[in-house]
Design a protein around this motif. Structure first.
Motif, PDB file in Angstrom:
ATOM      1  N   GLY A 225      -9.538 -19.964 -62.967  1.00 50.29           N
ATOM      2  CA  GLY A 225     -10.255 -18.939 -62.220  1.00 50.29           C
ATOM      3  C   GLY A 225     -11.608 -18.624 -62.826  1.00 50.29           C
ATOM      4  O   GLY A 225     -12.564 -18.307 -62.103  1.00 50.29           O
ATOM      5  N   ALA A 226     -11.716 -18.720 -64.166  1.00 49.74           N
ATOM      6  CA  ALA A 226     -13.004 -18.479 -64.825  1.00 49.74           C
ATOM      7  C   ALA A 226     -13.916 -19.695 -64.754  1.00 49.74           C
ATOM      8  O   ALA A 226     -15.126 -19.576 -64.987  1.00 49.74           O
ATOM      9  CB  ALA A 226     -12.772 -18.081 -66.286  1.00 49.74           C
ATOM     10  N   TRP A 227     -13.368 -20.876 -64.456  1.00 50.98           N
ATOM     11  CA  TRP A 227     -14.187 -22.088 -64.387  1.00 50.98           C
ATOM     12  C   TRP A 227     -14.799 -22.308 -63.006  1.00 50.98           C
ATOM     13  O   TRP A 227     -15.677 -23.150 -62.846  1.00 50.98           O
ATOM     14  CB  TRP A 227     -13.332 -23.301 -64.760  1.00 50.98           C
ATOM     15  N   ILE A 228     -14.303 -21.589 -61.998  1.00 51.61           N
ATOM     16  CA  ILE A 228     -14.808 -21.751 -60.628  1.00 51.61           C
ATOM     17  C   ILE A 228     -16.117 -20.986 -60.489  1.00 51.61           C
ATOM     18  O   ILE A 228     -16.200 -19.790 -60.800  1.00 51.61           O
ATOM     19  CB  ILE A 228     -13.769 -21.265 -59.608  1.00 51.61           C
ATOM     20  N   ARG A 229     -17.147 -21.666 -60.019  1.00 49.32           N
ATOM     21  CA  ARG A 229     -18.477 -21.078 -59.830  1.00 49.32           C
ATOM     22  C   ARG A 229     -18.813 -21.095 -58.345  1.00 49.32           C
ATOM     23  O   ARG A 229     -18.801 -22.158 -57.700  1.00 49.32           O
ATOM     24  CB  ARG A 229     -19.541 -21.848 -60.612  1.00 49.32           C
ATOM     25  N   LEU A 230     -19.115 -19.896 -57.781  1.00 49.48           N
ATOM     26  CA  LEU A 230     -19.509 -19.748 -56.378  1.00 49.48           C
ATOM     27  C   LEU A 230     -20.952 -19.270 -56.317  1.00 49.48           C
ATOM     28  O   LEU A 230     -21.427 -18.547 -57.208  1.00 49.48           O
ATOM     29  CB  LEU A 230     -18.591 -18.751 -55.677  1.00 49.48           C
ATOM     30  N   PRO A 231     -21.688 -19.650 -55.258  1.00 49.49           N
ATOM     31  CA  PRO A 231     -23.100 -19.230 -55.187  1.00 49.49           C
ATOM     32  C   PRO A 231     -23.261 -17.718 -55.039  1.00 49.49           C
ATOM     33  O   PRO A 231     -24.283 -17.163 -55.434  1.00 49.49           O
ATOM     34  CB  PRO A 231     -23.628 -19.987 -53.961  1.00 49.49           C
ATOM     35  N   ALA A 232     -22.296 -17.031 -54.434  1.00 51.31           N
ATOM     36  CA  ALA A 232     -22.379 -15.583 -54.256  1.00 51.31           C
ATOM     37  C   ALA A 232     -20.971 -15.039 -54.163  1.00 51.31           C
ATOM     38  O   ALA A 232     -20.029 -15.747 -53.809  1.00 51.31           O
ATOM     39  CB  ALA A 232     -23.178 -15.223 -53.000  1.00 51.31           C
ATOM     40  N   ASP A 233     -20.833 -13.740 -54.502  1.00 53.49           N
ATOM     41  CA  ASP A 233     -19.510 -13.130 -54.431  1.00 53.49           C
ATOM     42  C   ASP A 233     -19.282 -12.384 -53.129  1.00 53.49           C
ATOM     43  O   ASP A 233     -18.211 -11.823 -52.908  1.00 53.49           O
ATOM     44  CB  ASP A 233     -19.290 -12.184 -55.607  1.00 53.49           C
ATOM     45  N   ARG A 234     -20.289 -12.316 -52.241  1.00 54.45           N
ATOM     46  CA  ARG A 234     -20.160 -11.691 -50.933  1.00 54.45           C
ATOM     47  C   ARG A 234     -20.492 -12.724 -49.862  1.00 54.45           C
ATOM     48  O   ARG A 234     -21.419 -13.515 -50.006  1.00 54.45           O
ATOM     49  CB  ARG A 234     -21.091 -10.485 -50.777  1.00 54.45           C
ATOM     50  N   LEU A 235     -19.690 -12.688 -48.783  1.00 53.35           N
ATOM     51  CA  LEU A 235     -19.885 -13.649 -47.701  1.00 53.35           C
ATOM     52  C   LEU A 235     -19.626 -12.941 -46.382  1.00 53.35           C
ATOM     53  O   LEU A 235     -18.574 -12.318 -46.194  1.00 53.35           O
ATOM     54  CB  LEU A 235     -18.926 -14.842 -47.854  1.00 53.35           C
ATOM     55  N   THR A 236     -20.586 -13.036 -45.466  1.00 57.48           N
ATOM     56  CA  THR A 236     -20.450 -12.469 -44.118  1.00 57.48           C
ATOM     57  C   THR A 236     -20.255 -13.615 -43.135  1.00 57.48           C
ATOM     58  O   THR A 236     -21.070 -14.547 -43.078  1.00 57.48           O
ATOM     59  CB  THR A 236     -21.679 -11.645 -43.732  1.00 57.48           C
ATOM     60  N   VAL A 237     -19.173 -13.564 -42.373  1.00 57.97           N
ATOM     61  CA  VAL A 237     -18.859 -14.615 -41.403  1.00 57.97           C
ATOM     62  C   VAL A 237     -18.872 -13.990 -40.017  1.00 57.97           C
ATOM     63  O   VAL A 237     -18.096 -13.066 -39.742  1.00 57.97           O
ATOM     64  CB  VAL A 237     -17.484 -15.248 -41.695  1.00 57.97           C
TER      65      VAL A 237
ATOM     66  N   ASP B 207     -18.997 -22.850 -44.562  1.00 60.75           N
ATOM     67  CA  ASP B 207     -18.655 -23.721 -45.679  1.00 60.75           C
ATOM     68  C   ASP B 207     -19.397 -23.241 -46.921  1.00 60.75           C
ATOM     69  O   ASP B 207     -20.634 -23.113 -46.903  1.00 60.75           O
ATOM     70  CB  ASP B 207     -19.017 -25.171 -45.373  1.00 60.75           C
ATOM     71  N   VAL B 208     -18.655 -23.000 -47.982  1.00 59.97           N
ATOM     72  CA  VAL B 208     -19.224 -22.477 -49.231  1.00 59.97           C
ATOM     73  C   VAL B 208     -19.012 -23.521 -50.319  1.00 59.97           C
ATOM     74  O   VAL B 208     -17.861 -23.791 -50.708  1.00 59.97           O
ATOM     75  CB  VAL B 208     -18.564 -21.143 -49.630  1.00 59.97           C
ATOM     76  N   PRO B 209     -20.072 -24.146 -50.826  1.00 58.69           N
ATOM     77  CA  PRO B 209     -19.890 -25.097 -51.938  1.00 58.69           C
ATOM     78  C   PRO B 209     -19.562 -24.353 -53.228  1.00 58.69           C
ATOM     79  O   PRO B 209     -20.022 -23.228 -53.455  1.00 58.69           O
ATOM     80  CB  PRO B 209     -21.231 -25.806 -52.013  1.00 58.69           C
ATOM     81  N   PHE B 210     -18.779 -24.991 -54.069  1.00 55.21           N
ATOM     82  CA  PHE B 210     -18.447 -24.406 -55.365  1.00 55.21           C
ATOM     83  C   PHE B 210     -18.225 -25.537 -56.357  1.00 55.21           C
ATOM     84  O   PHE B 210     -18.049 -26.703 -55.979  1.00 55.21           O
ATOM     85  CB  PHE B 210     -17.212 -23.497 -55.285  1.00 55.21           C
ATOM     86  N   THR B 211     -18.262 -25.192 -57.623  1.00 51.30           N
ATOM     87  CA  THR B 211     -18.032 -26.170 -58.692  1.00 51.30           C
ATOM     88  C   THR B 211     -16.933 -25.645 -59.616  1.00 51.30           C
ATOM     89  O   THR B 211     -16.720 -24.432 -59.738  1.00 51.30           O
ATOM     90  CB  THR B 211     -19.307 -26.427 -59.515  1.00 51.30           C
ATOM     91  N   VAL B 212     -16.257 -26.589 -60.261  1.00 49.05           N
ATOM     92  CA  VAL B 212     -15.273 -26.273 -61.295  1.00 49.05           C
ATOM     93  C   VAL B 212     -15.787 -26.911 -62.585  1.00 49.05           C
ATOM     94  O   VAL B 212     -15.756 -28.130 -62.749  1.00 49.05           O
ATOM     95  CB  VAL B 212     -13.878 -26.807 -60.935  1.00 49.05           C
ATOM     96  N   ALA B 213     -16.296 -26.087 -63.488  1.00 50.68           N
ATOM     97  CA  ALA B 213     -16.859 -26.555 -64.755  1.00 50.68           C
ATOM     98  C   ALA B 213     -15.772 -26.505 -65.828  1.00 50.68           C
ATOM     99  O   ALA B 213     -15.405 -25.426 -66.313  1.00 50.68           O
ATOM    100  CB  ALA B 213     -18.059 -25.707 -65.160  1.00 50.68           C
ATOM    101  N   VAL B 214     -15.255 -27.662 -66.194  1.00 49.48           N
ATOM    102  CA  VAL B 214     -14.180 -27.734 -67.175  1.00 49.48           C
ATOM    103  C   VAL B 214     -14.781 -27.586 -68.574  1.00 49.48           C
ATOM    104  O   VAL B 214     -15.684 -28.353 -68.942  1.00 49.48           O
ATOM    105  CB  VAL B 214     -13.418 -29.065 -67.050  1.00 49.48           C
ATOM    106  N   PRO B 215     -14.315 -26.636 -69.383  1.00 46.96           N
ATOM    107  CA  PRO B 215     -14.877 -26.480 -70.732  1.00 46.96           C
ATOM    108  C   PRO B 215     -14.582 -27.708 -71.600  1.00 46.96           C
ATOM    109  O   PRO B 215     -13.591 -28.414 -71.392  1.00 46.96           O
ATOM    110  CB  PRO B 215     -14.162 -25.234 -71.268  1.00 46.96           C
ATOM    111  N   PRO B 216     -15.428 -27.974 -72.593  1.00 45.05           N
ATOM    112  CA  PRO B 216     -15.161 -29.120 -73.488  1.00 45.05           C
ATOM    113  C   PRO B 216     -13.860 -28.980 -74.275  1.00 45.05           C
ATOM    114  O   PRO B 216     -13.268 -29.974 -74.661  1.00 45.05           O
ATOM    115  CB  PRO B 216     -16.381 -29.131 -74.416  1.00 45.05           C
ATOM    116  N   ASN B 217     -13.422 -27.746 -74.526  1.00 42.92           N
ATOM    117  CA  ASN B 217     -12.186 -27.538 -75.295  1.00 42.92           C
ATOM    118  C   ASN B 217     -10.986 -27.259 -74.408  1.00 42.92           C
ATOM    119  O   ASN B 217      -9.978 -26.709 -74.870  1.00 42.92           O
ATOM    120  CB  ASN B 217     -12.371 -26.385 -76.275  1.00 42.92           C
ATOM    121  N   ALA B 218     -11.062 -27.614 -73.138  1.00 40.72           N
ATOM    122  CA  ALA B 218      -9.940 -27.383 -72.227  1.00 40.72           C
ATOM    123  C   ALA B 218      -8.734 -28.220 -72.645  1.00 40.72           C
ATOM    124  O   ALA B 218      -8.866 -29.385 -73.017  1.00 40.72           O
ATOM    125  CB  ALA B 218     -10.340 -27.719 -70.792  1.00 40.72           C
TER     126      ALA B 218
END
Length: 644
Positions: free
Chosen positions: A111-123, A130-141
């Motif tokens: 949950g802490a590795w998920i990065r979203l462009p914004a925390d508010r979304l109006t539909v 469609d909301v792009p997001f990334t999962v940045a895996v830490p080096p010590n995972a």
């Protein structure tokens, strides 16, 4: 203000309480887009295939970043404003259901590795974003599975209810699951935290039936999610089967999570030595066994038996003596009990143990055509897969050495494996994020009735860039799947013969390299240390991911009594230990009966001796007195002076 809230992915409603107590709701298995009737959240599938992805399934090494897109669809006639965030998953304490943490709770994992462009979304109404997001895996995972979700929480309070002196506002949320697997050694494991039997025995046994409850608590100690199946059976004295419960499927346990369940037991035996055994199995060769023993004794009936023995001890000898006197019998010879030890079964001529490694046909994948430009349709077929499993198919670059981080997840499709172990699906060739060499990658989705598997099939993608790749190396590791002592309980052992058992040891190679000729040291002992060595078999070669079973004969001295331990080490660094008990109750019972007969004989003999003494005294008192002797006349007859 609002307090922390808990909700399940795909739940219909989430309560925001005006007290400090959180609320939770369980979620069923998600559909391709999980929703509640007003909005839905799920992966953005651009392939247009009917077999869309049900949730996000990713693979990546430590330090990598995986990109994907989540689709939030508004199904109502009015605009909706959502709070969108990543959350960690957990199992609910009540029923071990899948749930996601709230936005107010700390995020420590995916949950802490998920990065979203914004925390508010109006539909807007009747549209999807469609909301792009990334999962940045830490080096010590840490290696293994990390599970969470992408959540869309409606910011508007939909209704208000009164709960005592507090007003409760209701808000709803929907989440799409995220299954991330970090590359590295995997070690699936389970641990029985609690296994207990609670019984309520009636005051008068054999007239009314009692009841009982089996309480089982299991913890996922590995780094993979597991859905174990519990098999429980109870046996009585001499191995007699008392009860067999239907197989119990435990909800899918996330790594580090705990599940607890209870099974009713109607009518446990009122008088018996009962052993209840539980066996937990899960895909991937995970097995955990435990047993609980108890001795059921009806104390009121036992008290009645003691009273009966006392009556027999004090009254029966008198009745026998009176009957013997009336019948005129001279004596009664008491015949002692003959003790006979039933010989145990002969030892085998040679004790040997064999190691067997489970072998199965490896899954296969083929693609047609072998060269597919971007945008063309590729036909993918599979064979020798687990029937009923769901697989995800995607086009990946860099030979997919970094998992989903090298794959085009937006055009990925899923397929169901047929009973024959085959599947077929169409995949649109998209541009993977990594350069070629490219492969078609097929992986089993989370929740499938099969162990995790991934197979690649080479394919050429003209027009896509090429480049070098690096291969990760994982260390070798061996884990103890189970260690159990089986066998025993024969008539020979019951009367003091040699106890014979078999140690069944299962070792799993959790590394990436085969293990050859690893030493296996095994011993037994009467205390806590296994200090008496046993003959162990050769271990052979154990391929990666496979499980080997080693059987070691265990033979104890005659008339062994009590608790014993069997343990040792595999490859010099993997310890294992288990215990068992043996009690020659038959030998003890025969000796107790013989002692009772001896004491009863002594009691009867003492009674006969006392009776003879009494009869002899009575006859002596009844004899007539003899004639009197004049001593003075005798003296005169012999010429002596009287009194001389």
């Amino acid at each position: 203000m609002t307090f922390p809230r808990r909700f399940a992915a795909g739940a219909a409603a989430v309560m925001v309480l005006m007290t400090a107590a959180p609320a939770a709701a369980a979620a069923p298995d998600p559909a391709p887009a999980t929703g509640n009737g007003s909005w839905s959240v799920g992966p953005a599938n651009r392939s247009g295939a009917p077999s869309a992805r049900p949730h996000f399934a990713m693979e990546a090494p430590p330090g990598a970043t995986v990109k994907d897109t989540v689709r939030v669809a508004n199904l109502t006639d009015r605009p909706l404003v959502f709070q969108v965030y990543g959350a960690d998953a957990y199992n609910t304490p009540r029923d071990a259901g899948f749930a996601l943490r709230t936005a107010a709770e700390p995020r420590r994992d995916v949950g802490a590795w998920i990065r979203l462009p914004a925390d508010r979304l109006t539909v807007p109404a009747r549209t999807a974003r469609d909301v792009p997001f990334t999962v940045a895996v830490p080096p010590n995972a840490t290696p293994g599975e990390h599970i969470g979700g992408v959540v869309a929480l409606n910011t508007a309070i939909e209704s208000v209810q009164n709960a005592g002196n507090a007003r409760v506002g209701l808000r709803r949320a929907v989440g799409a699951r995220v299954y991330l697997r970090v590359a590295g050694p995997v070690s699936p494991g389970l641990r029985l935290e609690t296994f207990a039997v609670d019984r309520n025995a009636p005051l008068v046994p054999f007239v009314r039936k009692g009841d009982g409850t089996l309480r089982v608590a299991v913890v996922n100690t590995g780094n993979l999610r597991l859905a174990p199946v519990a098999k429980i059976r109870a046996t009585g004295l001499f191995g007699r089967v008392v009860k067999v419960w239907p197989d119990r499927r435990v909800p899918e346990l996330l790594p580090g999570q705990r599940a607890e369940f209870a099974l009713p037991w109607a009518g446990p035996p009122p008088l018996d030595a009962v052993t209840v055994r539980v066996e937990l199995t899960a895909p991937g060769g995970v097995e955990v066994r435990a047993k609980e023993r108890f001795v059921a004794v009806p104390w009121i009936a036992l008290l009645g038996a003691v009273v009966a023995v006392f009556v027999l001890w004090s009254v029966l000898p008198r009745l026998i003596r009176r009957w013997r006197e009336r019948a005129g019998l001279a004596a009664v010879v008491i015949v002692g009990a003959v003790l006979a030890l039933v010989p145990g079964r002969p030892a085998p001529a040679s004790a040997s143990a064999a190691a067997s490694v489970a072998a199965a046909e490896d899954p296969g994948v083929t693609s047609s055509p072998q060269e597919a430009p971007l945008g063309t349709l590729v036909r993918v077929r599979g064979s020798a897969w687990t029937p009923g499993a769901t697989v995800q198919i995607s086009l990946c670059g860099a030979n997919a050495v970094h998992g989903s981080a090298d794959c085009d997840t937006e055009h990925a499709v899923t397929a169901m494996v047929a009973p024959a172990g085959t599947f077929a699906a169409g995949l649109t060739a998209g541009a993977p994020p990594s350069p070629c060499p490219c492969v078609v990658r097929v992986t089993t989705l989370p929740g499938s009735p099969a162990a995790p598997a991934a197979v690649n099939a080479r394919i050429a993608v003209p027009g896509h860039r090429t480049g070098p790749i690096l291969k990760d190396i994982t260390p070798v590791r061996a884990d103890v799947v189970s260690a159990e002592v089986t066998g025993g309980g024969g008539w020979g052992e019951l009367f003091g013969g040699r106890p014979r058992r078999t140690l069944v040891l299962q070792i799993r190679n959790a590394g990436a390299e085969p293990i050859s000729g690893a030493p296996l040291v095994v011993g037994w002992g009467a205390g806590r240390e296994a200090d008496s060595p046993l003959d162990a078999p050769g271990t052979g070669t154990l391929p990666p991911g496979r499980t080997a079973t080693y059987r070691v004969p265990v033979e104890l001295p005659q008339a062994s009594f009590g608790q014993f331990v069997v343990g040792g080490r595999y490859a010099g660094a993997v310890p294992f230990s288990t215990s068992f008990s043996t009690y020659p109750w038959g030998l003890l019972a025969v000796n107790a009966v013989a002692l009772l007969l001896f004491v009863l004989g002594v009691r009867l003999s003492a009674g006969r001796w006392a009776a003879r003494r009494r009869r002899g005294g009575a006859r002596a008192a009844a004899l007539p007195a003899g004639p009197a002797v004049d001593l003075a006349a005798l003296d005169r007859f012999f010429g002596r002076e009287p009194g001389g």
